[in-house]
Design a protein around this motif. Structure first.
Motif, PDB file in Angstrom:
ATOM      1  N   GLN A 278       0.684  -0.924  -0.208  1.00 43.25           N
ATOM      2  CA  GLN A 278       0.059   0.086  -0.155  1.00 43.25           C
ATOM      3  C   GLN A 278       0.974   1.526   0.052  1.00 43.25           C
ATOM      4  O   GLN A 278       0.480   2.013   0.453  1.00 43.25           O
ATOM      5  CB  GLN A 278      -0.877  -0.562   1.468  1.00 43.25           C
ATOM      6  N   SER A 279       2.541   0.985  -0.455  1.00 38.47           N
ATOM      7  CA  SER A 279       3.003   2.567  -0.521  1.00 38.47           C
ATOM      8  C   SER A 279       3.968   1.883  -1.340  1.00 38.47           C
ATOM      9  O   SER A 279       4.303   0.790  -2.250  1.00 38.47           O
ATOM     10  CB  SER A 279       3.614   2.337   0.907  1.00 38.47           C
ATOM     11  N   VAL A 280       4.018   3.226  -2.083  1.00 41.58           N
ATOM     12  CA  VAL A 280       5.293   2.707  -3.540  1.00 41.58           C
ATOM     13  C   VAL A 280       6.732   2.911  -2.769  1.00 41.58           C
ATOM     14  O   VAL A 280       7.777   1.726  -3.168  1.00 41.58           O
ATOM     15  CB  VAL A 280       5.696   4.406  -3.654  1.00 41.58           C
ATOM     16  N   GLU A 281       6.824   3.098  -0.972  1.00 39.20           N
ATOM     17  CA  GLU A 281       8.448   2.600  -0.467  1.00 39.20           C
ATOM     18  C   GLU A 281       8.726   1.329  -0.614  1.00 39.20           C
ATOM     19  O   GLU A 281       9.868   0.719  -0.604  1.00 39.20           O
ATOM     20  CB  GLU A 281       8.272   3.577   1.104  1.00 39.20           C
ATOM     21  N   ASP A 282       7.431   1.041   0.200  1.00 38.59           N
ATOM     22  CA  ASP A 282       7.139  -0.862   0.395  1.00 38.59           C
ATOM     23  C   ASP A 282       7.323  -1.149  -1.003  1.00 38.59           C
ATOM     24  O   ASP A 282       7.830  -2.713  -1.063  1.00 38.59           O
ATOM     25  CB  ASP A 282       5.832  -1.272   0.675  1.00 38.59           C
ATOM     26  N   LEU A 286      10.278  -4.394  -1.657  1.00 42.00           N
ATOM     27  CA  LEU A 286       9.932  -6.108  -1.586  1.00 42.00           C
ATOM     28  C   LEU A 286      10.574  -6.477  -3.240  1.00 42.00           C
ATOM     29  O   LEU A 286      11.071  -6.837  -4.228  1.00 42.00           O
ATOM     30  CB  LEU A 286       8.426  -5.691  -2.087  1.00 42.00           C
ATOM     31  N   ALA A 287      11.231  -4.855  -4.735  1.00 47.53           N
ATOM     32  CA  ALA A 287      10.911  -5.123  -5.788  1.00 47.53           C
ATOM     33  C   ALA A 287      12.824  -5.250  -5.084  1.00 47.53           C
ATOM     34  O   ALA A 287      13.494  -6.301  -6.267  1.00 47.53           O
ATOM     35  CB  ALA A 287      10.475  -4.075  -6.723  1.00 47.53           C
ATOM     36  N   LEU A 314      -0.919   3.229  -8.382  1.00 48.78           N
ATOM     37  CA  LEU A 314      -0.739   2.338  -9.142  1.00 48.78           C
ATOM     38  C   LEU A 314       0.495   2.694 -10.103  1.00 48.78           C
ATOM     39  O   LEU A 314       1.389   2.885 -10.855  1.00 48.78           O
ATOM     40  CB  LEU A 314      -2.073   1.465 -10.577  1.00 48.78           C
ATOM     41  N   PRO A 315      -0.399   5.107 -10.699  1.00 54.77           N
ATOM     42  CA  PRO A 315       0.719   4.898 -11.370  1.00 54.77           C
ATOM     43  C   PRO A 315       2.452   5.384 -11.284  1.00 54.77           C
ATOM     44  O   PRO A 315       3.492   4.791 -11.632  1.00 54.77           O
ATOM     45  CB  PRO A 315       0.284   5.929 -12.206  1.00 54.77           C
ATOM     46  N   GLU A 320       8.146   3.478 -10.857  1.00 51.74           N
ATOM     47  CA  GLU A 320       9.101   3.250  -9.659  1.00 51.74           C
ATOM     48  C   GLU A 320       9.665   1.886  -9.236  1.00 51.74           C
ATOM     49  O   GLU A 320      10.483   1.776 -10.016  1.00 51.74           O
ATOM     50  CB  GLU A 320       8.472   3.220  -8.528  1.00 51.74           C
ATOM     51  N   VAL A 321       8.795   0.845  -9.956  1.00 51.97           N
ATOM     52  CA  VAL A 321       9.197  -1.110 -10.385  1.00 51.97           C
ATOM     53  C   VAL A 321       9.270  -1.273 -11.182  1.00 51.97           C
ATOM     54  O   VAL A 321       9.603  -2.797 -11.575  1.00 51.97           O
ATOM     55  CB  VAL A 321       8.732  -1.339  -9.123  1.00 51.97           C
ATOM     56  N   LYS A 322       7.865  -0.726 -12.561  1.00 54.92           N
ATOM     57  CA  LYS A 322       8.082  -1.453 -13.255  1.00 54.92           C
ATOM     58  C   LYS A 322       9.559  -2.216 -13.971  1.00 54.92           C
ATOM     59  O   LYS A 322      10.288  -1.600 -14.118  1.00 54.92           O
ATOM     60  CB  LYS A 322       7.422  -1.172 -14.415  1.00 54.92           C
TER      61      LYS A 322
END
Length: 409
Positions: A278-282, A286-287, A314-315, A320-322
């Motif tokens: 639920q966050s960009v940082e997490d 994880l990536a 999502l965007p 960040e991780v796509k």
């Protein structure tokens, strides 16, 4: 204008009668054109405690309402004069093909909604060529799901319990049964406040009270199925006679952290998916850990009310991780257009929970088939109207997210 008396043969082309459908289930499923239609049928046919367990969310249910609203607040930008005579809805997910850009999410207590439960979901997923995820809290065993979907793609969803040995025993069983992915859910350190369940006195198995008996009278098919089939229990766990929230709080371990996740990753031989991000940082962390996929999810609004909206995240997560890990998304999906929107904005895949359960409650295995068919038809139609012939052609320019909730400066 000249007028004349109509001749009997003039009525012939106007009088076309449908062939009667004798099966009530076939009639009601054929009349369902949307997931919301299936939901209405499910509500009529399912006792209130079971329906509300599926339909409800935490506290004021704002997270769920906002997630659904986010998909409705979309403007599409179609391209014209494109050849869309053939449309490819397939997707490569976790290294293998899926005929559609969605799979069936893990759901607990599924045979409580309708007696075919996970057997219907797994076999329908196999027939449609999409993945099926079995929940730790499922009411069919790992081995029985494999038997119901022997040639299909089966995933196992794991909650890490306080009893680590029991958790990993399930993981070992899933690996032995050939399950290809482990979906570790990380947003349940404690149970959310699901007020509908508390008000309904929802227990496993369901508690018979005067109110539940009265509610069941117009729904005899559910009770006949419930009383004449295998007693409801957790096929992977011991039986439980308390409330759902009490069970979750007794079992789940609030101390689980990134080190525990890394340890699980070492134990599991297949693909690892982390659900509840639920966050960009997490997502970024994880990536970097090397997980195979993350699921942007607020647990269908069933844990923290006022949680972030996965579709809004999502965007930024995609930017960040796509490319370094797959991005999956759930929560709030009620149509094929919702799924197309998510793919356009960077999701690799989506998961449906309630949408599948509404079909299950509406008509067992045929109801699940109908839910998948509805979503598939909507996906194809939306793609054609957008002017794309494959999912890979979808891009952020096809979608604008309109925002109702803006942070105050």
């Amino acid at each position: 204008m000249d007028r004349r008396v109509p001749r009997p043969r003039d009525f012939g082309p106007l009088l076309k009668f449908k062939k009667p459908v004798l099966s009530p289930r076939k009639r009601r499923l054929a009349a369902a054109l949307t997931i919301e239609d299936l939901r209405a049928i499910a509500k009529r046919r399912t006792p209130k405690p079971a329906f509300d367990y599926t339909d409800g969310a935490a506290e004021e249910e704002l997270s769920l309402a906002r997630a659904r609203q986010a998909f409705q607040d979309v403007t599409f930008h179609p391209r014209i004069l494109r050849d869309v005579s053939k449309v490819d809805t397939s997707r490569v997910v976790l290294g293998a093909p899926s005929a559609l850009p969605f799979g069936i999410a893990p759901t607990g207590f599924t045979r409580m909604m309708q007696t075919e439960g996970e057997y219907a979901g797994a076999s329908a997923a196999g027939a449609a060529g999409i993945p099926f995820a079995l929940s730790t809290m499922g009411t069919a065993s790992i081995e029985d799901v494999r038997a119901a979907n022997p040639a299909g793609r089966n995933w196992f969803q794991l909650y890490m319990w306080k009893d680590r040995d029991r958790s990993m025993a399930l993981v070992e069983r899933a690996a032995a049964a050939g399950f290809e992915a482990l979906v570790v859910t990380v947003d349940v350190p404690v149970a959310g406040a699901r007020l509908r369940d508390a008000r309904n006195g929802m227990t496993i198995p369901p508690t018979l009270t005067p109110r539940t008996v009265l509610n069941a009278i117009p729904r005899p098919a559910w009770w006949i199925n419930f009383l004449t089939t295998e007693p409801l229990a957790f096929a992977s766990l011991d039986r439980w006679s308390g409330t759902v929230a009490e069970l979750l709080d007794t079992m789940f371990d609030p101390t689980v952290d990134y080190e525990d996740l890394a340890w699980i990753k070492e134990q599991w031989p297949g693909k690892l998916v982390v659900k509840g991000v639920q966050s960009v940082e997490d997502a970024s962390r994880l990536a970097e850990m090397g997980v195979d996929a993350i699921v942007l999810s607020n647990h269908g609004g069933r844990q923290l009310d006022r949680a972030p909206i996965p579709f809004h995240l999502l965007p930024e997560v995609a930017r960040e991780v796509k490319g370094s890990t797959e991005i999956h998304l759930d929560t709030g999906i009620m149509s094929g257009a919702d799924i197309v929107s998510a793919i356009a904005l960077g999701a690799d895949f989506t998961l449906i929970g309630r949408a599948y359960l509404y079909g299950l409650m509406a008509g067992g295995r045929p109801g699940v088939d109908r839910a998948i068919e509805i979503l598939s038809t909507q996906i194809e139609r939306t793609m054609r109207l957008l002017g794309v012939s494959s999912l890979d052609q979808l891009e952020p320019g096809h979608v604008t997210q309109l925002q109702r909730l803006l942070p105050r400066s």
